[in-house]
Scaffold this active site. Sequence first.
Site, PDB file in Angstrom:
ATOM      1  N   TYR A  60      36.350  41.531  39.482  1.00  0.00           N
ATOM      2  CA  TYR A  60      36.046  40.047  39.563  1.00  0.00           C
ATOM      3  C   TYR A  60      37.018  39.215  39.226  1.00  0.00           C
ATOM      4  CZ  TYR A  60      32.732  36.058  39.684  1.00  0.00           C
ATOM      5  OH  TYR A  60      32.250  34.994  40.122  1.00  0.00           O
ATOM      6  N   TYR A  61      37.857  39.326  38.468  1.00  0.00           N
ATOM      7  CA  TYR A  61      38.422  38.632  37.734  1.00  0.00           C
ATOM      8  C   TYR A  61      39.643  37.645  38.999  1.00  0.00           C
ATOM      9  CZ  TYR A  61      36.804  40.323  33.350  1.00  0.00           C
ATOM     10  OH  TYR A  61      35.756  40.845  31.905  1.00  0.00           O
ATOM     11  N   SER A  62      39.721  36.818  38.760  1.00  0.00           N
ATOM     12  CA  SER A  62      40.752  35.771  39.474  1.00  0.00           C
ATOM     13  C   SER A  62      40.769  36.176  41.152  1.00  0.00           C
ATOM     14  CB  SER A  62      42.299  35.719  39.256  1.00  0.00           C
ATOM     15  OG  SER A  62      41.933  35.098  37.854  1.00  0.00           O
ATOM     16  N   LYS A  88      35.881  46.737  35.954  1.00  0.00           N
ATOM     17  CA  LYS A  88      34.815  47.184  36.358  1.00  0.00           C
ATOM     18  C   LYS A  88      34.380  46.250  37.827  1.00  0.00           C
ATOM     19  CE  LYS A  88      34.113  44.087  31.749  1.00  0.00           C
ATOM     20  NZ  LYS A  88      36.207  43.734  32.265  1.00  0.00           N
TER      21      LYS A  88
END
Length: 326
Positions: A60-62, A88
């Site tokens: 999900y990060y960036s 994750k």
Amino acid sequence: MKMKKLGRTGLDVSPLCLGCMTYGVPERGPHPWTMREEESRPLIKQAIELGINFFDTANYYSDGTSEEIVGRALKDFADRDAIVLATKCYYPLTSQPNAGGLSRKAIFSAIDASLKRLGTDYVDLLQIHRWDYATPIEVTLEALHDVVKAGKARYIGASSMYAWQFAKALFTADQNGWTRFATMQDHYNLLHREEEREMLPLCIDQEIAVLPWSPLARGRLTRDWDAKSARQDTDEVGKRLYDATEAADRAIIETVAEIAKARGVSRAQVALAWVVQKSPVTAPIIGASKPGHLDDAVAALDLALTPNETTALERLYTPHPVVGFN
């Protein structure tokens, strides 16, 4: 740097884990304060040179670009067999049906996409980013077990949830002979200690490695309460986590500053030293946007707080609303 065992996995990890949410394309995803690849790579290299071998990111990060940046950097700077790489899944990257959550379909799609972005055949630790209320835990656990058996992840971990949920997941895995969660990544720092009530005792009993996220309260423990930063001004998650408890938190931040001044060290070292010395913490997940952040984190490992200092830091704490689960 002296290694520690990651719970019952047998893995050797550094007592600090570099959280890689800081690294990603600012225009992608929910974090406009992230650092581009050319700015990120020197920090990842510095972490490796300091002895950190544990890296945590998420799909999900960036919008996945964090995984891409981290994967390329680790390939260039490190021996893959010495690195413990964690990611994750849960949050959707698109608005399409089945794009997120912890169904079997979502988990298998997420791990394949993460491996492609990371440029590796496997991750050492695949974590569920949150509890999925729409999917039975049996479905999630069996899918994660099959991911492990397929060789795409070596171990599995969980992140912020209620202790009863984590206990249910551990029991269900044991009951069915599935891979059980080896780690818990939870919200724990001087400003938010609610995990001490239920989750940490459970992790001690079950020999679960604890990997606290936001050990410096998103930087709030490192500066005066009224000081601002570009991230703090645009970090909506941080505002939800901490803005409701200003009166209690301000006094704790001032105490961190007093101890740091008396010791001649940075506030970050004091706040992180407190987390590091707590049982059953294995490796706090630290963020680093400047070289000094990494230097401070490593120095905190050798900063032994006195009983009086620990008491001073803890006595002002008041119960907080439990936040960070959603």
